[in-house]
Scaffold this active site. Sequence first.
Site, PDB file in Angstrom:
ATOM      1  N   LYS A  11     -15.715  -0.814-116.925  1.00 14.69           N
ATOM      2  CA  LYS A  11     -15.496  -0.957-118.368  1.00 14.69           C
ATOM      3  C   LYS A  11     -14.374  -0.032-118.870  1.00 14.69           C
ATOM      4  CE  LYS A  11     -20.268  -2.473-119.341  1.00 14.69           C
ATOM      5  NZ  LYS A  11     -21.500  -2.227-120.158  1.00 14.69           N
ATOM      6  N   TYR A  51     -20.699 -11.884-123.191  1.00 14.19           N
ATOM      7  CA  TYR A  51     -21.969 -11.280-123.605  1.00 14.19           C
ATOM      8  C   TYR A  51     -22.738 -12.179-124.589  1.00 14.19           C
ATOM      9  CZ  TYR A  51     -21.332  -6.710-121.342  1.00 14.19           C
ATOM     10  OH  TYR A  51     -21.227  -5.686-120.425  1.00 14.19           O
ATOM     11  N   PHE A  59     -26.498  -4.298-131.448  1.00 18.04           N
ATOM     12  CA  PHE A  59     -25.392  -3.629-130.759  1.00 18.04           C
ATOM     13  C   PHE A  59     -24.255  -4.579-130.378  1.00 18.04           C
ATOM     14  CE2 PHE A  59     -28.615  -4.723-127.513  1.00 18.04           C
ATOM     15  CZ  PHE A  59     -27.850  -5.444-126.601  1.00 18.04           C
ATOM     16  N   ARG A  87     -26.948  -3.158-109.023  1.00 16.54           N
ATOM     17  CA  ARG A  87     -27.711  -2.631-110.167  1.00 16.54           C
ATOM     18  C   ARG A  87     -28.279  -1.239-109.831  1.00 16.54           C
ATOM     19  NH1 ARG A  87     -27.410  -5.302-115.199  1.00 16.54           N
ATOM     20  NH2 ARG A  87     -29.448  -4.392-115.621  1.00 16.54           N
ATOM     21  N   THR A  93     -29.332   1.267-117.915  1.00 17.84           N
ATOM     22  CA  THR A  93     -28.360   0.957-118.973  1.00 17.84           C
ATOM     23  C   THR A  93     -27.971   2.200-119.766  1.00 17.84           C
ATOM     24  OG1 THR A  93     -29.392  -1.226-119.164  1.00 17.84           O
ATOM     25  CG2 THR A  93     -27.961  -0.528-120.975  1.00 17.84           C
ATOM     26  N   ARG A 104     -23.859   5.508-113.579  1.00 18.61           N
ATOM     27  CA  ARG A 104     -24.013   5.802-115.001  1.00 18.61           C
ATOM     28  C   ARG A 104     -24.473   7.245-115.230  1.00 18.61           C
ATOM     29  NH1 ARG A 104     -26.463  -0.166-116.550  1.00 18.61           N
ATOM     30  NH2 ARG A 104     -24.548  -1.062-117.375  1.00 18.61           N
ATOM     31  N   ASN A 114     -20.996   2.862-120.981  1.00 17.57           N
ATOM     32  CA  ASN A 114     -21.741   3.137-119.753  1.00 17.57           C
ATOM     33  C   ASN A 114     -21.036   2.710-118.463  1.00 17.57           C
ATOM     34  OD1 ASN A 114     -22.169   0.437-120.082  1.00 17.57           O
ATOM     35  ND2 ASN A 114     -24.406   0.556-120.255  1.00 17.57           N
ATOM     36  N   HIS A 117     -20.563  -2.810-115.640  1.00 11.78           N
ATOM     37  CA  HIS A 117     -21.456  -3.957-115.806  1.00 11.78           C
ATOM     38  C   HIS A 117     -21.759  -4.531-114.433  1.00 11.78           C
ATOM     39  CE1 HIS A 117     -23.003  -7.927-116.791  1.00 11.78           C
ATOM     40  NE2 HIS A 117     -22.187  -8.366-115.859  1.00 11.78           N
ATOM     41  N   GLU A 128     -21.128 -15.597-114.318  1.00  7.28           N
ATOM     42  CA  GLU A 128     -20.159 -14.541-114.615  1.00  7.28           C
ATOM     43  C   GLU A 128     -18.987 -14.550-113.637  1.00  7.28           C
ATOM     44  OE1 GLU A 128     -22.561 -10.988-114.767  1.00  7.28           O
ATOM     45  OE2 GLU A 128     -23.524 -11.622-116.629  1.00  7.28           O
TER      46      GLU A 128
END
Length: 141
Positions: A11, A51, A59, A87, A93, A104, A114, A117, A128
Amino acid sequence: MAVEQTLSIIKPDAVSRNLIGEIVSRFEKAGLTIAAQRMVQLSRAQAEGFYAEHKGRPFFDGLVEFMVSGPVVVQVLSGENAILANRELMGATNPANAAPGTIRKDFAEAVDRNCVHGSDSPASAAREIAYFFASSDVIVR
Ligand code: RTP
Ligand code: MG
């Protein structure tokens, strides 16, 4: 065990802090391979579409604003159980709740910045990956 592909995004906060290499290194050291990778400046429409499942959440607007605030690196990671493996490398998250040694926990500053993704299911991964890459762009070794 199944070889899977998953969509990863490094990100804007991580890209701007020169963390691309650190993050890619964690994926590779964990046995995931980069099957596709590209830097992209997302448009607002692209970020909203990506998203879309979160549209209407409090948010959402901030998330879209953040995702267009600078370039991101989109990648396809390949490997055994790649979706869950990624993950786990990412961590929770909210970095405050993430386990030590996760991306993270070690790098992210806040839940809305964070660093990474990762697809959360096989169905998400398929959607995706196709959102950013043609099948001919994805090279599984
Ligand atoms: P991601 O989709 O980015 O991989 O993150 P995730 O699965 O861990 O979390 P998700 O529930 O899909 O939320 C997407 C992103 O929205 C932001 N968020 N902020 N302020 C909040 O309470 C909140 N909740 C979610 C996070 O940046 C999260 O990565
Ligand atoms: Mg998610």
